[in-house]
Scaffold this active site. Sequence first.
Site, PDB file in Angstrom:
ATOM      1  N   ASP A  12       0.863  -1.189   0.000  1.00 44.48           N
ATOM      2  CA  ASP A  12       0.000   0.000   0.000  1.00 44.48           C
ATOM      3  C   ASP A  12       0.890   1.227   0.000  1.00 44.48           C
ATOM      4  O   ASP A  12       1.659   1.437   0.933  1.00 44.48           O
ATOM      5  CB  ASP A  12      -0.892   0.021   1.245  1.00 44.48           C
ATOM      6  CG  ASP A  12      -1.918  -1.109   1.217  1.00 44.48           C
ATOM      7  OD1 ASP A  12      -2.233  -1.588   0.120  1.00 44.48           O
ATOM      8  OD2 ASP A  12      -2.384  -1.510   2.294  1.00 44.48           O
ATOM      9  N   ASP A 131     -14.066  -5.469  -2.963  1.00 38.64           N
ATOM     10  CA  ASP A 131     -14.026  -5.306  -1.510  1.00 38.64           C
ATOM     11  C   ASP A 131     -15.410  -5.658  -0.973  1.00 38.64           C
ATOM     12  O   ASP A 131     -16.359  -4.903  -1.164  1.00 38.64           O
ATOM     13  CB  ASP A 131     -13.717  -3.840  -1.136  1.00 38.64           C
ATOM     14  CG  ASP A 131     -12.300  -3.428  -1.526  1.00 38.64           C
ATOM     15  OD1 ASP A 131     -11.493  -4.317  -1.865  1.00 38.64           O
ATOM     16  OD2 ASP A 131     -12.003  -2.225  -1.501  1.00 38.64           O
TER      17      ASP A 131
END
Lengths: 257, 202
Positions: A12, A131
Amino acid sequence: MTLSVRIIPCLDVTDGRVVKGINFTNLVDAGDPVEMAALYDLEGADELTFLDISASSSGRETTLDIVRKTAEQVFIPLTVGGGIRSVGDVDQLLRAGADKISINTAAIARPELIAEIADKFGSQVLVLSVDARQANTDSGFEVTTHGGREGTGIDALHWVEKACQLGVGEILLNSMDADGTRAGYDIGMIRAIRPVASVPLIASGGAGTLADFASALDAGADALLAASVFHFGIHRIGDVKGYLKGAGYSIREASIQ
Amino acid sequence: MIAILDYGSGNLRSAQRAFATTGEVVEVTSDLAVCLEADGLVVPGVGAFQSCMSGLLATHGDEIIRARLAKDRPTLGICIGMQILFETGLEPSRASGGSTAGVGIWPGSISKLTAPILPHMGWNTVKPDEGSMLFRGIEDQSFYFVHSYAATESVGSFQAWTEYGQRFLAAVEDGALCATQFHPEKSGAVGLRLIKNWVATL
């Protein structure tokens, strides 16, 4: 001759740094995404994923630079996701050296984007990031946006089915309930989605113990993505592969010298 | 000098960088003369058979490949760049319908793999014939594949095979013409070794 299970570390990135308290004390620059990518490559990662979580346009430019620098020295597939909204964004990332891109929110807002990208660059470049979290929908799993903070009411199973028809090449299934818990991958979710995914399925969210990796494979995952267990040094990639090999799964052995 | 044929297909930068690790000068180009005279020509290819073929024809890539083979000049096809060397691609497309004519250096067609989950994506072990030049020192290794279609009949002098749902051709050596269905430029150190092996023959 068997297709190996893929182990994919996820980095990330925001404004040029891998975020959160990374603890790679043996690296010169601990949070540098390019250095970490090179290290994971050496350790036997089968692919790498960069997730650009910065919202600013300067962050976007930095990500392109990171992709360029990584692609210069790492010769394994590189997937980049975060903030991709158009065919032009995809083109820019592929030119910088990405091999695949992942989309999420933009595809929910405008599903035709999937077909547009697949037509232009081929399905193989396109990873749909889903997600999802438990909710009161048909399959019991709902698609979310904004890192799981906003529900869409869209059933995860229906969405994956549709995305496969529109031409995605791969599904990255992130469990928002399991994410960051290290309590194991969301086995129920993988089992629910697997039958409708005609493309490879990457499980993400919740990896904790070595046994968790095997459980996700048993539930139907083709590839396993993890972030914190690798960044925090809880497991090395070689540990995961060694465990899976011992458990009878096909893994790619470490590179030749 | 190695030329990478630029006919609008894919991420050519990574191919350029991978071939440059051999120390050779690598140029991404669609210039006919440069492609003809290069010590080695790489024909890459990602996406679909039909779109690759139309890009190839538009840049006269088919003529370049034939002209190089007539002079025994080394040429290496990668992924769809391997597939288009065959007679026919059976991958459907909006433009051509059911099938597309390839360059036709090798006989046979490129057909869809019989596997429940496609694309065949990831690292798979490749078993080369004995005496293979491309696989010297890397005879029992995994390479990175991304494709749904492949050649299943033997062509050329040396073959390498792999299996996903069915057995198919992972690589071919046929005199000056070599090809891999997998991506050596994305196959880590093993892939770079294969590239080095190929460059050593130039």
